[in-house]
Scaffold this motif. Structure first.
Motif, PDB file in Angstrom:
ATOM      1  N   PRO B 224     -12.632  -4.000   3.942  1.00 22.84           N
ATOM      2  CA  PRO B 224     -11.167  -4.021   4.114  1.00 22.84           C
ATOM      3  C   PRO B 224     -10.577  -5.400   3.842  1.00 22.84           C
ATOM      4  N   GLU B 225     -11.304  -6.457   4.184  1.00 24.91           N
ATOM      5  CA  GLU B 225     -10.777  -7.825   3.985  1.00 24.91           C
ATOM      6  C   GLU B 225     -10.618  -8.102   2.496  1.00 24.91           C
ATOM      7  N   PHE B 226     -11.637  -7.739   1.733  1.00 24.48           N
ATOM      8  CA  PHE B 226     -11.650  -7.928   0.282  1.00 24.48           C
ATOM      9  C   PHE B 226     -10.507  -7.129  -0.349  1.00 24.48           C
ATOM     10  N   SER B 227     -10.303  -5.922   0.166  1.00 25.66           N
ATOM     11  CA  SER B 227      -9.362  -5.009  -0.477  1.00 25.66           C
ATOM     12  C   SER B 227      -7.907  -5.418  -0.302  1.00 25.66           C
ATOM     13  N   VAL B 228      -7.653  -6.282   0.676  1.00 30.92           N
ATOM     14  CA  VAL B 228      -6.279  -6.755   0.865  1.00 30.92           C
ATOM     15  C   VAL B 228      -5.805  -7.553  -0.348  1.00 30.92           C
ATOM     16  N   VAL B 229      -6.721  -8.315  -0.948  1.00 32.24           N
ATOM     17  CA  VAL B 229      -6.278  -9.241  -1.998  1.00 32.24           C
ATOM     18  C   VAL B 229      -6.790  -8.903  -3.402  1.00 32.24           C
ATOM     19  N   HIS B 230      -7.793  -8.024  -3.501  1.00 30.88           N
ATOM     20  CA  HIS B 230      -8.321  -7.697  -4.833  1.00 30.88           C
ATOM     21  C   HIS B 230      -7.748  -6.364  -5.307  1.00 30.88           C
ATOM     22  N   GLY B 231      -7.482  -6.285  -6.610  1.00 28.84           N
ATOM     23  CA  GLY B 231      -6.988  -5.045  -7.206  1.00 28.84           C
ATOM     24  C   GLY B 231      -8.011  -3.928  -7.027  1.00 28.84           C
ATOM     25  N   GLN B 232      -7.570  -2.704  -6.987  1.00 31.62           N
ATOM     26  CA  GLN B 232      -8.462  -1.598  -6.639  1.00 31.62           C
ATOM     27  C   GLN B 232      -8.439  -0.448  -7.640  1.00 31.62           C
ATOM     28  N   SER B 233      -8.314  -0.766  -8.900  1.00 36.05           N
ATOM     29  CA  SER B 233      -8.322   0.287  -9.922  1.00 36.05           C
ATOM     30  C   SER B 233      -7.321   1.390  -9.607  1.00 36.05           C
ATOM     31  N   THR B 234      -6.150   0.991  -9.194  1.00 34.95           N
ATOM     32  CA  THR B 234      -5.116   1.976  -8.879  1.00 34.95           C
ATOM     33  C   THR B 234      -4.171   2.105 -10.067  1.00 34.95           C
ATOM     34  N   ALA B 235      -3.216   2.986  -9.899  1.00 36.76           N
ATOM     35  CA  ALA B 235      -2.267   3.226 -10.992  1.00 36.76           C
ATOM     36  C   ALA B 235      -1.473   1.961 -11.320  1.00 36.76           C
ATOM     37  N   THR B 236      -1.308   1.102 -10.327  1.00 37.49           N
ATOM     38  CA  THR B 236      -0.488  -0.098 -10.565  1.00 37.49           C
ATOM     39  C   THR B 236      -1.295  -1.207 -11.242  1.00 37.49           C
ATOM     40  N   GLU B 237      -2.611  -0.976 -11.415  1.00 33.43           N
ATOM     41  CA  GLU B 237      -3.437  -2.081 -11.886  1.00 33.43           C
ATOM     42  C   GLU B 237      -3.063  -2.535 -13.298  1.00 33.43           C
ATOM     43  N   LYS B 238      -2.698  -1.586 -14.142  1.00 32.18           N
ATOM     44  CA  LYS B 238      -2.335  -1.946 -15.520  1.00 32.18           C
ATOM     45  C   LYS B 238      -1.198  -2.952 -15.538  1.00 32.18           C
ATOM     46  N   LYS B 239      -0.236  -2.704 -14.667  1.00 31.23           N
ATOM     47  CA  LYS B 239       0.926  -3.593 -14.584  1.00 31.23           C
ATOM     48  C   LYS B 239       0.466  -4.974 -14.102  1.00 31.23           C
ATOM     49  N   LEU B 240      -0.414  -4.989 -13.108  1.00 31.77           N
ATOM     50  CA  LEU B 240      -0.906  -6.263 -12.573  1.00 31.77           C
ATOM     51  C   LEU B 240      -1.702  -7.038 -13.633  1.00 31.77           C
ATOM     52  N   ILE B 241      -2.467  -6.301 -14.434  1.00 33.17           N
ATOM     53  CA  ILE B 241      -3.241  -6.962 -15.492  1.00 33.17           C
ATOM     54  C   ILE B 241      -2.292  -7.619 -16.500  1.00 33.17           C
TER      55      ILE B 241
END
Lengths: 106, 416
Positions: B224-241
């Motif tokens: 859970p700690e890691f997941s707060v700040v790392h991208g998670q292959s979600t639908a929004t990831e393309k935008k973040l990339i």
């Protein structure tokens, strides 16, 4: 006041040390070795500055003494390290002869 | 007789081993986990070490861990041990940690070679920093010391990272070198310094540790700690990339990516992989809340809210954020013991206590590596059960785990 006068110890006879040879002796807690080179007599502490080993059991060649334990090399005239693993120089002592006797200053 | 006893018996003769492992490999279903024997057999573990892993390179540390001539690192790998030393000319050299007299281990732990000598504690044979035998106590004066220097090992230094190989015929390193320069080089790793290092031993087979390392399917439930700040292959990831790349480009920075990993490695070359991932929105780095931790590294003038990963071979994974880096090095110790060393890097001139706080800097990966130890050990316990049967990997998120196991099986098959 601390006594600073040089004390000359009568160590042995000149004949006790072969040319290119060594003579070790102990004075109180101190272990000293006298080296006889072509150009005279020299003395250093007999214990290697790296780890405990008697230099008098080592190899004297070309004015250097090689420690028998790890091979540290010291200049017997100056006490300086010529090769590790020792990092500190050996203490040196003045040596002179009086007739047939070898004296070392402590 | 249980299954493992049976397989160990079958494997005990070389003639049978090929057929037995061959039949295990044949049993393997595509995109399914490995058969239990691969995690439990001592015989297969020996093949893993000697045939599968030996040609690969291992990252030992960063050169800043041995800043002075005579500083050395002892790196243990299965039954092997290596001395990596900085010599009098500042060159990094590696030697087998095996005395040429009667084979004793020479250096127990990392340290400093006082007086420029590596001394075997057993009979005091003494070696110079170039590996030459300088003194062999009480040996005849005419003993030829030249033939008894420490055995040198292939060594590379790229962007400050020290790599060694225990093989006589290691894989070529050119592709990795290029890849490291094009990724970690941008983050200034050559001029970084080690801020902290720690190691944790997983009571698990090395393959379970690596399967876990290369997938993030487990991240949401287990980290859970890691997941707060790392991208998670979600639908929004393309935008973040896209945002990450734009922020990097605005600084004139382009971090290359490459995929010569696992079976995609170039012929005869060590595996090289790099990729870029976005942090979650507004997270600058891998800290508790995404806030900056240390001075920006390399070419970065501002955070691009992303990170780079760089894999070197199967066992070494480097991550770099804008302000710190982390090396993850897996080392097999025995069939059921795998060490994970984590080495944190910061900019070379950063001062602890002033420019960064060590506890804050290391928090994320101390917590995450600790959690990985638990899940991997639980995994080992589970696959050791007679009720374990391999299950399907989740695709595409476990795609790298599939690739890892396919590479492993192929390497093992080639070794038979």
């Amino acid at each position: 006041m601390e006594q600073t006068d040089t004390v000359w110890i009568d160590v042995c006879s000149v004949d006790d040390i072969d040319e290119g040879g060594m003579h070790e002796f102990q004075h109180e807690e101190r272990r000293i070795v006298i080296y006889r080179l072509e150009d005279g007599l020299f003395a250093t502490d007999n214990v290697c500055t790296h780890e405990f080993a008697l230099l008098s059991e080592g190899w004297l060649e070309n004015g250097t003494i090689e420690c028998p334990l790890h091979g540290a090399l010291f200049n017997v005239k100056t006490g300086q390290v010529e090769r590790g693993p020792a990092e500190c120089a050996l203490k040196t002592y003045a040596v002179r002869t009086e007739g047939e006797r070898v004296l070392c200053s402590i | 007789m249980n299954e493992i006893t049976k397989i160990e018996q079958a494997l005990s003769s070389d003639a049978n081993a090929k057929a037995s492992i061959g039949s295990l490999l044949d049993k393997q279903r595509k995109n399914y986990g490995l058969q239990p024997e691969f995690y439990l057999s001592d015989h297969i573990y020996r093949l893993d070490i000697e045939k599968v892993l030996m040609p690969h390179w291992q990252c030992v540390n960063h050169v800043s861990a041995i800043p002075n001539a005579g500083d050395y690192i002892v790196f243990d790998y299965d039954r092997e041990s290596v001395i990596v030393v900085r010599d009098a000319d500042n060159e990094i050299r590696s030697f087998a940690n095996v005395c040429r007299h009667r084979g004793s281990r020479i250096c127990e732990t990392s340290g400093h070679a006082r007086g420029g000598m590596l001394i075997c504690p057993y009979h005091a044979w003494s070696y110079g920093l170039d590996g030459s035998l300088a003194h062999a106590r009480m040996m005849p004066r005419d003993f030829d010391k030249q033939g008894f220097g420490l055995k040198p090992l292939p060594t590379k230094v790229v962007q400050g990272l020290i790599f060694v190989s225990l093989s006589d015929t290691p894989l070529a390193f050119d592709d990795c070198e290029e890849n490291i320069n094009a990724t970690l080089g941008i983050y200034g790793w050559a001029n970084a310094k080690v801020a902290y290092q720690s190691s944790v031993v997983f009571s698990a087979n090395w393959k379970l540790a690596l399967e876990n390392q290369v997938e993030c399917y487990h991240c949401a439930p287990s980290h859970p700690e890691f997941s707060v700040v790392h991208g998670q292959s979600t639908a929004t990831e393309k935008k973040l990339i896209a945002e990450m790349n734009a922020k990097a480009a605005a600084q004139g920075i382009r971090v290359e990516t490459r995929d010569h990993w696992a079976l995609a490695a170039l012929d005869g070359q060590e595996q090289a992989y790099s990729n870029r991932y976005p942090m979650t929105a507004n997270a600058c780095t891998a800290s508790k809340d995404g806030s900056p931790l240390a001075p920006l590294m390399g070419k970065f003038q501002s955070y691009d809210n992303g990170m780079a990963v760089c894999y070197i071979g199967p066992m070494n994974h480097c991550l770099s954020y804008g302000d710190y880096g982390a090396i993850f090095r897996y080392t097999p110790k025995s069939l059921f013991e795998t060490e994970l060393a984590v080495i944190w890097l910061v900019r070379g001139d950063a001062v602890e206590g002033k420019d960064y706080d060590r506890d804050e800097l290391t928090w994320m990966w101390r917590v995450t590596a600790g959690a990985d130890k638990k899940i991997v050990e639980d995994n080992q316990r589970g696959v050791s059960s007679r009720f374990y049967t391999p299950g399907p990997y989740a695709l595409p998120i476990e795609e790298k785990t599939v690739r890892f196991t396919e590479w492993y099986m192929s390497s093992l098959a080639n070794a038979l």
